[in-house]
Design an enzyme around this catalytic site. Structure first.
Site, PDB file in Angstrom:
ATOM      1  CG  ASP A 118      36.285  51.023  25.641  1.00  0.00           C
ATOM      2  OD1 ASP A 118      37.332  51.326  26.260  1.00  0.00           O
ATOM      3  OD2 ASP A 118      35.597  50.027  25.931  1.00  0.00           O
TER       4      ASP A 118
ATOM      5  CE1 TYR B 286      75.317  42.171  27.223  1.00  0.00           C
ATOM      6  CE2 TYR B 286      73.601  42.620  28.843  1.00  0.00           C
ATOM      7  CZ  TYR B 286      74.656  43.056  28.050  1.00  0.00           C
ATOM      8  OH  TYR B 286      75.051  44.366  28.102  1.00  0.00           O
TER       9      TYR B 286
ATOM     10  CG  HIS C 152      74.142  47.049  31.971  1.00  0.00           C
ATOM     11  ND1 HIS C 152      74.059  45.818  32.556  1.00  0.00           N
ATOM     12  CD2 HIS C 152      74.343  46.818  30.643  1.00  0.00           C
ATOM     13  CE1 HIS C 152      74.197  44.887  31.638  1.00  0.00           C
ATOM     14  NE2 HIS C 152      74.383  45.480  30.467  1.00  0.00           N
TER      15      HIS C 152
END
Length: 812
Positions: free
Chosen positions: A541, A255, A224
């Site tokens: 469940d 960013y 990256h």
């Protein structure tokens, strides 16, 4: 207590956090080894830019990040803070992204963290470098900020060392010793360290370490890009490292963070660059550090062009340095936590970024010391969640690279996964294609969402169209299929439901110990019951059908149920557990005319007395042997019909030929979900998870406290009297406002809960949303509001079930 002998492999942000957390709980006979120097070991932590954005669609991931922020804010090294809480700002440059920021604001609000939506002008006030002409608005989370990863490692090493933890730098792990199925030690280039527990926190080297015990870790290191500018004239004189919020420009996969008078720029928009863990250089071979590869300038060109557009002040600066830094990616974007299924005592805490590091350290420490994690719901993170095909190298590489590409994409909750597909197909797949099935993926299975062949059923019916977002991966056919199921009969492919076979002379006692209900009943009984953890939280469940004295079939939720069963098998070999899903298939035949379809095809008695509700038996449908269970997840008369995969197509054709003359249809998952919510049936992993107990979740009827001891019983007896929240049914009158799940629920201006499952109820003519709410608000008739993008949708607490409360249709 000193605790067992623990060896942690890797002293990055995860290993250091785990050593700190586990020693704080009294386990101090702990050794941490790393091949690199301390505290900058050369892994991903050593070069990580440190941006911590807490917003995430996963409640668990947000909570792991929140704990990380809180802990790092409390740490320093000789007065130097480990966290710079400058806030986090995400900006939108397109209308689509602005809409997405409203959705993200809903998530972070639902998970209980302060956040604000900002106008474009307010964004510029917070981050003056941003071009006002470029952006439409933003999302601010004030508690986000910059983690100083290496300082955080040092601070946690110091704390753990004070408690007696030993840290060994420059110790390369060569092997993990094991004997009779459990770990006994770790071999390093400087000798062997005995161990009762080994935890792999090796990051990008994780797959290499895990292979030492035969464990296949679905993790890929990918490069990256991270670049640093030289001085930006507009920032001249900035003496503090960071004063502006960390910034995300997700429309361009970018960013940004301050670094005094320059900026750091991270980029995900380049091609995926995967690296094998075996090809990563050693600490001594690497020019800078093993996790840092040479910067490929050509891959960064678009990023730099876009940066100068969003942040015009950077036009007067230059990119002075850059790296291609390795980080860990997984097939579903979640960490890999937990114990090996095959080697006792070998644990992993992998694919964890700085953002979640301290939270993961706490979670794994609790899991090890207490036997379960009480602070976080880890079902999404458990390393044993994967099906066998999801561990195939081709699959892992393809999906890990896809997750890299999509890391900043706007992803719809139902968005189909990418290649490789198809992977698993039921015996009915060819027929489903002939009927124009629209497929989504479920545990690798191609599962129809609806059938275009049913498009003609829509005419003359009231099927409202939801808003544009909810209408993606939706068709009005869904509504028609749901209504026809209630009117006549429909066939549903239930093959994706995981099926386990539990057999042997000890099977009944084994299951009684694990489940909340009584399953050691007569042959032919079917029981809806729960698996609990030791703290009383719901692990799953399930349905348990007793098919013979020593033979049970379990309808499970996934591989974690198989793992749970396997870990609790008695040592005497009296019980065997087998996954029979691949060799079997299932058709749900449901609707008021279901008996008229089925009975003429068999000599067996399928009357109400011949096979009662929640009973099972073996029979022949035409020439096909089946196991028939009289239960229904859609709230209609009918059966789940199981057979072997080789005879599945024959069963499908036999039923279809009988159903068509009666107006029967084949129907998809979209209709199924609508019908099950009208009936109030819960879905594990969505409506209830490890953090919830049966009484909160509305499934207390499945608990039989008068039976002998079962896992979680003692904790439940304490929790039963103190129910402070409830899973609650809400209805929505506006037919276009079909919320999608994970939205915040408001009582006035106060966020009080969050939505789980949702659908439009085509029988009742209302939207349905289940939500976790404070118990005092779960009163029928209470009016609340759901935050849906940029608006509030009125919703009313309703009595459940919404459909057939007397159960007359099911029991008919």
């Amino acid at each position: 207590m000193a605790g067992p002998r623990v060896v942690i492999i890797g002293a990055g942000v995860v290993g250091a956090a785990l050593a700190d957390e586990i020693s704080a709980r009294g386990w101090t006979e702990v050794t941490v080894v790393d091949q690199g120097p301390l505290p900058a070991t050369g892994g991903s932590s050593s070069h990580a830019p440190g941006l911590v954005f807490q917003t995430n669609p996963s409640k668990t991931m947000t909570e792991l990040a929140r704990y990380t922020v809180e802990k790092l804010c409390s740490l320093d090294v000789d007065g130097r803070p480990c966290f710079l809480q400058v806030g986090g700002l995400e900006v939108a440059t397109t209308p689509e992204r602005l809409t997405e920021l409203h959705r993200r604001h809903g998530w972070i609000t639902a998970w209980g963290i302060e956040a604000r939506l900002l106008t474009a002008d307010e964004c510029v006030e917070r981050h003056p470098l941003v071009s006002r002409d470029k952006i439409l608005g933003g999302l601010l989370v004030p508690t986000d900020g910059l983690a100083k990863a290496v300082l955080a490692v040092e601070a946690q090493i110091r704390r753990a060392t004070e408690r007696g933890v030993r840290f060994l730098a420059r110790h390369e792990v060569l092997d993990v010793r094991q004997s009779e199925g459990r770990v006994t030690g770790v071999v390093t280039d400087q000798g062997e360290i005995p161990a009762d527990i080994v935890v792999c926190c090796a990051g990008i080297w994780g797959p290499k370490i895990a292979r030492m015990v035969g464990m296949n870790l679905p993790l890929t290191p990918l490069a990256h890009q991270l670049a640093w500018t030289g001085p930006v004239p507009a920032l001249a004189g900035q003496t503090e490292e960071a004063v502006r919020p960390i910034l995300r420009h997700q429309d361009a996969d970018l960013y940004y963070r301050d670094r005094f008078d320059g900026l750091g720029i991270g980029y995900y928009g380049h091609r995926p660059m995967p690296v094998s863990a075996d090809d990563i250089l050693s600490v001594d071979e690497a020019e800078e550090m093993p996790s840092v590869l040479k910067f490929t300038e050509e891959d960064f060109e678009d990023a730099w062009t876009e940066t100068r557009s969003l942040l015009p002040a950077t036009k007067e600066a230059k990119v002075e340095e850059g790296i291609n830094g390795l980080f860990s990616f997984t097939t579903d974007g979640f960490p890999l936590l937990g114990e090996s299924p095959d080697v006792q005592g070998f644990w992993v805490a992998e694919a964890v970024w700085v953002t979640h590091s301290a939270g993961v350290g706490r979670a794994v420490a609790e899991w090890l010391v207490d036997g379960h994690c009480s602070s976080f719901d880890l079902h999404e993170c458990d390393v044993n969640r994967f099906e066998p095909h999801q561990l195939a190298p081709e699959y892992v590489l393809a999906r890990d690279c896809q997750n890299f590409v999509e890391v900043y994409d706007i992803l719809h909750p139902l968005q189909p996964s990418g290649k490789p597909r198809p992977i698993r197909t039921s015996p009915f797949y060819a027929r489903q294609q002939e009927h124009g099935a629209f497929f989504l993926e479920a545990n690798g299975w191609e599962r129809p969402q609806w059938y275009e062949a049913n498009a003609g059923l829509v005419e003359g019916r009231s099927v409202p169209t939801p808003d544009d977002w909810a209408a993606r991966y939706w068709s009005p056919v869904v509504g028609a299929e749901a209504q026809v199921t209630r009117e006549t009969v429909a066939m549903y492919d239930m093959t994706a439901l995981k099926r386990l076979e539990v057999s042997g002379p000890g099977a009944a006692d084994f299951l009684e110990r694990l489940v909340t209900g009584k399953v050691a009943k007569s042959v032919g009984s079917v029981t809806y019951t729960l698996l609990l953890d030791h703290d009383g939280g719901i692990r799953s469940d399930i349905t348990v059908a007793r098919l013979a004295r020593d033979l049970f079939q379990v309808g499970a939720n996934g591989n974690l149920d198989l793992d749970w069963f396997t870990r609790h098998l008695p040592a005497d070999g009296s019980v065997q557990v087998r996954d029979i899903t691949p060799g079997t298939c299932c058709i749900g035949l449901w609707g008021p005319l279901a008996r008229k379809v089925l009975q003429p095809l068999t000599d067996s008695d399928f009357s109400g007395d011949g096979l009662k509700y929640f009973r099972a038996k073996r029979a022949h449908i035409g020439s096909v042997p089946v196991t028939a269970m009289r239960l229904s997840y859609v709230g209609e008369l009918g059966w789940e019909l199981y057979t072997t995969a080789d005879q599945g197509l024959k069963l499908w054709d036999t039923l279809w030929q009988a159903a068509r003359p009666l107006g029967g249809i084949i129907a998809g998952r979209g209709a199924f979900n609508s019908l099950r919510l009208e009936k109030g049936y819960r879905s594990f992993g969505t409506d209830m998870t490890y953090e919830h107990d049966p009484y909160e979740a509305g499934v207390g009827f499945a608990v039989k406290l008068d039976k002998d001891d079962f896992i979680g019983k003692t904790a439940l007896e304490r929790r039963k009297a103190d129910v402070r929240r409830r899973l609650t049914c809400l209805t929505i009158d506006d037919p276009r406002s079909v919320v999608m799940g994970k939205e915040p629920v408001y009582d006035g201006d106060r966020a009080v809960g969050y939505v789980t499952s949702t659908a439009y109820g085509y029988t009742i003519g209302k939207g349905i949303a289940y939500a976790w709410l404070p118990a005092e608000l779960a009163t029928p008739g209470t009016t609340l509001h759901i935050g849906y993008f940029d608006r509030r949708v009125e919703a009313v607490v309703a009595e459940e079930p919404l459909f057939d409360p007397t159960m007359s249709r099911l029991r008919g």
